[in-house]
Design a protein around this motif. Structure first.
Motif, PDB file in Angstrom:
ATOM      1  N   ILE A 150       6.401  10.712  -0.209  1.00  0.00           N
ATOM      2  CA  ILE A 150       5.887   9.562   0.819  1.00  0.00           C
ATOM      3  C   ILE A 150       4.453   9.071   0.155  1.00  0.00           C
ATOM      4  O   ILE A 150       3.654   9.813  -0.451  1.00  0.00           O
ATOM      5  CB  ILE A 150       5.321  10.418   2.074  1.00  0.00           C
ATOM      6  N   LEU A 151       3.981   7.951   0.316  1.00  0.00           N
ATOM      7  CA  LEU A 151       3.045   7.259  -0.309  1.00  0.00           C
ATOM      8  C   LEU A 151       2.523   6.320   0.857  1.00  0.00           C
ATOM      9  O   LEU A 151       3.358   5.912   1.601  1.00  0.00           O
ATOM     10  CB  LEU A 151       3.318   6.240  -1.513  1.00  0.00           C
ATOM     11  N   GLY A 152       1.311   6.240   0.891  1.00  0.00           N
ATOM     12  CA  GLY A 152       0.588   5.498   2.039  1.00  0.00           C
ATOM     13  C   GLY A 152      -0.608   4.766   1.743  1.00  0.00           C
ATOM     14  O   GLY A 152      -1.512   5.393   0.892  1.00  0.00           O
ATOM     15  N   ALA A 153      -0.862   3.598   2.135  1.00  0.00           N
ATOM     16  CA  ALA A 153      -2.335   2.855   1.903  1.00  0.00           C
ATOM     17  C   ALA A 153      -2.739   2.277   3.069  1.00  0.00           C
ATOM     18  O   ALA A 153      -2.122   2.050   3.984  1.00  0.00           O
ATOM     19  CB  ALA A 153      -1.729   1.778   0.994  1.00  0.00           C
ATOM     20  N   SER A 154      -4.083   2.636   3.164  1.00  0.00           N
ATOM     21  CA  SER A 154      -4.728   2.105   4.534  1.00  0.00           C
ATOM     22  C   SER A 154      -6.113   1.873   4.194  1.00  0.00           C
ATOM     23  O   SER A 154      -6.784   2.367   3.046  1.00  0.00           O
ATOM     24  CB  SER A 154      -4.814   3.272   5.517  1.00  0.00           C
ATOM     25  N   PRO A 155      -6.871   1.005   4.978  1.00  0.00           N
ATOM     26  CA  PRO A 155      -8.267   0.608   4.705  1.00  0.00           C
ATOM     27  C   PRO A 155      -9.220   1.790   5.277  1.00  0.00           C
ATOM     28  O   PRO A 155     -10.394   1.489   4.832  1.00  0.00           O
ATOM     29  CB  PRO A 155      -8.465  -0.695   5.615  1.00  0.00           C
TER      30      PRO A 155
ATOM     31  N   ALA B 194       1.392  -1.309  -2.486  1.00  0.00           N
ATOM     32  CA  ALA B 194       1.423   0.006  -3.180  1.00  0.00           C
ATOM     33  C   ALA B 194       2.898   0.324  -3.580  1.00  0.00           C
ATOM     34  O   ALA B 194       3.251   0.733  -4.785  1.00  0.00           O
ATOM     35  CB  ALA B 194       1.311   1.105  -2.382  1.00  0.00           C
ATOM     36  N   LEU B 195       3.758  -0.174  -3.136  1.00  0.00           N
ATOM     37  CA  LEU B 195       5.404  -0.007  -3.407  1.00  0.00           C
ATOM     38  C   LEU B 195       5.575  -1.226  -4.651  1.00  0.00           C
ATOM     39  O   LEU B 195       6.238  -0.873  -5.807  1.00  0.00           O
ATOM     40  CB  LEU B 195       6.185  -0.337  -2.520  1.00  0.00           C
ATOM     41  N   ARG B 196       5.085  -2.228  -4.748  1.00  0.00           N
ATOM     42  CA  ARG B 196       4.930  -2.980  -6.095  1.00  0.00           C
ATOM     43  C   ARG B 196       4.368  -2.232  -7.046  1.00  0.00           C
ATOM     44  O   ARG B 196       4.928  -2.380  -8.145  1.00  0.00           O
ATOM     45  CB  ARG B 196       4.358  -4.589  -5.861  1.00  0.00           C
ATOM     46  N   ALA B 197       3.198  -1.768  -6.973  1.00  0.00           N
ATOM     47  CA  ALA B 197       2.453  -1.080  -7.901  1.00  0.00           C
ATOM     48  C   ALA B 197       3.165   0.147  -8.505  1.00  0.00           C
ATOM     49  O   ALA B 197       3.370   0.469  -9.785  1.00  0.00           O
ATOM     50  CB  ALA B 197       1.173  -0.544  -7.503  1.00  0.00           C
ATOM     51  N   ALA B 198       3.914   0.778  -7.655  1.00  0.00           N
ATOM     52  CA  ALA B 198       5.071   1.866  -8.143  1.00  0.00           C
ATOM     53  C   ALA B 198       5.944   1.282  -8.909  1.00  0.00           C
ATOM     54  O   ALA B 198       6.572   2.195 -10.054  1.00  0.00           O
ATOM     55  CB  ALA B 198       5.493   2.886  -6.484  1.00  0.00           C
ATOM     56  N   THR B 199       6.616   0.513  -8.518  1.00  0.00           N
ATOM     57  CA  THR B 199       7.608  -0.269  -9.332  1.00  0.00           C
ATOM     58  C   THR B 199       7.085  -0.416 -10.929  1.00  0.00           C
ATOM     59  O   THR B 199       7.974  -0.417 -11.708  1.00  0.00           O
ATOM     60  CB  THR B 199       8.355  -1.541  -8.878  1.00  0.00           C
ATOM     61  N   LYS B 200       5.958  -0.723 -11.055  1.00  0.00           N
ATOM     62  CA  LYS B 200       5.236  -0.836 -12.455  1.00  0.00           C
ATOM     63  C   LYS B 200       4.865   0.545 -13.045  1.00  0.00           C
ATOM     64  O   LYS B 200       4.661   0.457 -14.121  1.00  0.00           O
ATOM     65  CB  LYS B 200       4.090  -1.833 -12.226  1.00  0.00           C
TER      66      LYS B 200
ATOM     67  N   VAL C  70       6.494   3.499 -12.965  1.00  0.00           N
ATOM     68  CA  VAL C  70       7.903   4.318 -12.797  1.00  0.00           C
ATOM     69  C   VAL C  70       7.751   5.280 -14.072  1.00  0.00           C
ATOM     70  O   VAL C  70       7.826   4.500 -15.214  1.00  0.00           O
ATOM     71  CB  VAL C  70       9.069   3.626 -12.812  1.00  0.00           C
ATOM     72  N   PRO C  71       7.943   6.451 -14.228  1.00  0.00           N
ATOM     73  CA  PRO C  71       8.011   7.504 -15.545  1.00  0.00           C
ATOM     74  C   PRO C  71       9.280   7.109 -16.185  1.00  0.00           C
ATOM     75  O   PRO C  71      10.311   6.585 -15.577  1.00  0.00           O
ATOM     76  CB  PRO C  71       7.850   8.644 -14.893  1.00  0.00           C
ATOM     77  N   GLU C  72       9.115   7.208 -17.599  1.00  0.00           N
ATOM     78  CA  GLU C  72      10.252   7.220 -18.581  1.00  0.00           C
ATOM     79  C   GLU C  72      11.423   8.131 -17.907  1.00  0.00           C
ATOM     80  O   GLU C  72      11.079   9.178 -17.292  1.00  0.00           O
ATOM     81  CB  GLU C  72      10.023   7.808 -19.703  1.00  0.00           C
ATOM     82  N   GLY C  73      12.715   7.783 -17.958  1.00  0.00           N
ATOM     83  CA  GLY C  73      13.668   8.503 -17.231  1.00  0.00           C
ATOM     84  C   GLY C  73      13.966   8.248 -15.865  1.00  0.00           C
ATOM     85  O   GLY C  73      14.791   8.956 -15.022  1.00  0.00           O
ATOM     86  N   ALA C  74      13.341   7.309 -15.413  1.00  0.00           N
ATOM     87  CA  ALA C  74      13.611   6.682 -13.738  1.00  0.00           C
ATOM     88  C   ALA C  74      13.704   5.123 -13.661  1.00  0.00           C
ATOM     89  O   ALA C  74      12.946   4.562 -14.498  1.00  0.00           O
ATOM     90  CB  ALA C  74      12.273   7.491 -12.936  1.00  0.00           C
TER      91      ALA C  74
ATOM     92  N   THR D 228      -6.079   5.767  -8.829  1.00  0.00           N
ATOM     93  CA  THR D 228      -4.726   5.390  -7.916  1.00  0.00           C
ATOM     94  C   THR D 228      -3.551   5.342  -8.462  1.00  0.00           C
ATOM     95  O   THR D 228      -2.524   5.977  -8.371  1.00  0.00           O
ATOM     96  CB  THR D 228      -5.040   4.580  -7.019  1.00  0.00           C
ATOM     97  N   LYS D 229      -3.662   4.535  -9.640  1.00  0.00           N
ATOM     98  CA  LYS D 229      -2.380   4.370 -10.492  1.00  0.00           C
ATOM     99  C   LYS D 229      -1.998   5.834 -11.106  1.00  0.00           C
ATOM    100  O   LYS D 229      -0.688   5.923 -11.121  1.00  0.00           O
ATOM    101  CB  LYS D 229      -2.752   3.374 -11.613  1.00  0.00           C
ATOM    102  N   GLU D 230      -2.860   6.493 -11.383  1.00  0.00           N
ATOM    103  CA  GLU D 230      -2.553   7.904 -12.021  1.00  0.00           C
ATOM    104  C   GLU D 230      -1.951   8.695 -11.309  1.00  0.00           C
ATOM    105  O   GLU D 230      -0.878   9.462 -11.430  1.00  0.00           O
ATOM    106  CB  GLU D 230      -3.906   8.666 -12.815  1.00  0.00           C
ATOM    107  N   PHE D 231      -2.568   8.768  -9.684  1.00  0.00           N
ATOM    108  CA  PHE D 231      -1.793   9.664  -8.750  1.00  0.00           C
ATOM    109  C   PHE D 231      -0.697   9.139  -8.506  1.00  0.00           C
ATOM    110  O   PHE D 231       0.482   9.955  -8.404  1.00  0.00           O
ATOM    111  CB  PHE D 231      -2.625   9.347  -7.451  1.00  0.00           C
ATOM    112  N   ILE D 232      -0.175   7.782  -8.331  1.00  0.00           N
ATOM    113  CA  ILE D 232       1.116   7.196  -8.191  1.00  0.00           C
ATOM    114  C   ILE D 232       2.087   7.509  -9.183  1.00  0.00           C
ATOM    115  O   ILE D 232       3.367   8.011  -9.130  1.00  0.00           O
ATOM    116  CB  ILE D 232       1.108   5.563  -7.900  1.00  0.00           C
ATOM    117  N   LEU D 233       1.494   7.357 -10.651  1.00  0.00           N
ATOM    118  CA  LEU D 233       2.491   7.930 -11.647  1.00  0.00           C
ATOM    119  C   LEU D 233       2.685   9.575 -11.459  1.00  0.00           C
ATOM    120  O   LEU D 233       3.989   9.878 -11.507  1.00  0.00           O
ATOM    121  CB  LEU D 233       1.623   7.821 -12.922  1.00  0.00           C
ATOM    122  N   ALA D 234       1.875  10.096 -11.171  1.00  0.00           N
ATOM    123  CA  ALA D 234       1.933  11.614 -10.862  1.00  0.00           C
ATOM    124  C   ALA D 234       3.091  11.962  -9.880  1.00  0.00           C
ATOM    125  O   ALA D 234       3.929  12.938  -9.902  1.00  0.00           O
ATOM    126  CB  ALA D 234       0.681  12.413 -10.857  1.00  0.00           C
ATOM    127  N   LEU D 235       2.994  11.209  -8.806  1.00  0.00           N
ATOM    128  CA  LEU D 235       3.811  11.525  -7.645  1.00  0.00           C
ATOM    129  C   LEU D 235       5.285  11.253  -8.086  1.00  0.00           C
ATOM    130  O   LEU D 235       6.160  11.714  -7.807  1.00  0.00           O
ATOM    131  CB  LEU D 235       3.467  10.486  -6.315  1.00  0.00           C
TER     132      LEU D 235
END
Length: 188
Positions: free
Chosen positions: A111-116, A23-29, A31-35, A158-165
Motif C-alpha cells: 500500500i502507498l498513499g499520498a495526502s496533503p 504517486a502511482l505514475r512516479a512508482a512506474t518510473k 520500478v527496481p530492476e527485475g520488475a 520520497t522517491k527513495e521510499f517508493i523504490l524501497a517499497l
C-alpha cells in the motif's frame, strides 16, 4: 530471477490531478530492476451488484484477468471520510466475487498513499490492510510539498521510499512464489 516480477498498480482515485494517481505514475518510473509495473484504471466500473457477479461487466472481467496475470499488487489509496475510497472498495469487492473465485487470492501486495495532511492516508491504509489481511505499508504525507504543479514527484527522499517499497514487494513476491500453494494465504 529469470522472469521479471509483474506488479499491477491501482490508484483508488478517479480525479485526474490526484496526488495518489501522481504517486502511482512516479512508482512506474521507480520500478527496481527485475520488475515491471503496469497500471489499471478504475473508471467505468459499475457499483457492485451480487445479482451480476456470475455475469460481470467487461471492465470487471478485464480487472480480474489483469490481477491474475500479475505477480503482485500495488494499491495507491487516498483517504475519504477516514477510510478507503468507494471506487477502490468497489473494485476490490468485484474482483473478489463470486465466492471462491477471488482474483486477489494469494497475491502479495503493498500500500502507498499520498495526502496533503500530516497523517496522510494512514486510516485508509489501515482499513485497506484490514480488507486485504496483511500488506507492507508506506505513506506519503504533505503531498503538496512533494509534487510539482504538473504532478511529478520531486522529493528525493520520497522517491527513495517508493523504490524501497517496490524492492520489498518484488522480494516478497519472489519469496511467496517459492512456497507451495497450500502454505499461501487462502483468501485476501
Amino acid at each position: 530471477m529469470n522472469n521479471p516480477i509483474r506488479i499491477l498498480g491501482i490508484a483508488g482515485s478517479l480525479r485526474r490531478e490526484s496526488y495518489n494517481r501522481a504517486a502511482l505514475r512516479a512508482a512506474t518510473k521507480l520500478v527496481p530492476e527485475g520488475a515491471i509495473l503496469e497500471t489499471f484504471e478504475l473508471d467505468g466500473i459499475p457499483g457492485f451488484n451480487q445479482d451480476d457477479e456470475q455475469d460481470p461487466p467487461a471492465k470487471i472481467v478485464e480487472l480480474k484477468r489483469r490481477i491474475r496475470e500479475t505477480d503482485a499488487i500495488l494499491f495507491v489509496t487516498p483517504e475519504y471520510n477516514y477510510s478507503v475510497s468507494g471506487v477502490l472498495k468497489n473494485a476490490i469487492d468485484w474482483a473478489s466475487r463470486p465466492h471462491g473465485d477471488s482474483a486477489w487470492n494469494g497475491k502479495p501486495a503493498a500500500i502507498l498513499g499520498a495526502s496533503p495532511r500530516a497523517i496522510g492516508t494512514a486510516r485508509a491504509q489501515y482499513h485497506l490492510r484490514q480488507i486485504l489481511v496483511y500488506l507492507n505499508m508506506f505513506l506519503i504525507s504533505h503531498a503538496m510539498d512533494r509534487f510539482d504543479q504538473e504532478g511529478n514527484l520531486t522529493d528525493v527522499i520520497t522517491k527513495e521510499f517508493i523504490l524501497a517499497l517496490l524492492q520489498n514487494l518484488v522480494e516478497w513476491t519472489r519469496r511467496i512464489g517459492t512456497l507451495p500453494p497450500q502454505s499461501r494465504v487462502e483468501d485476501i
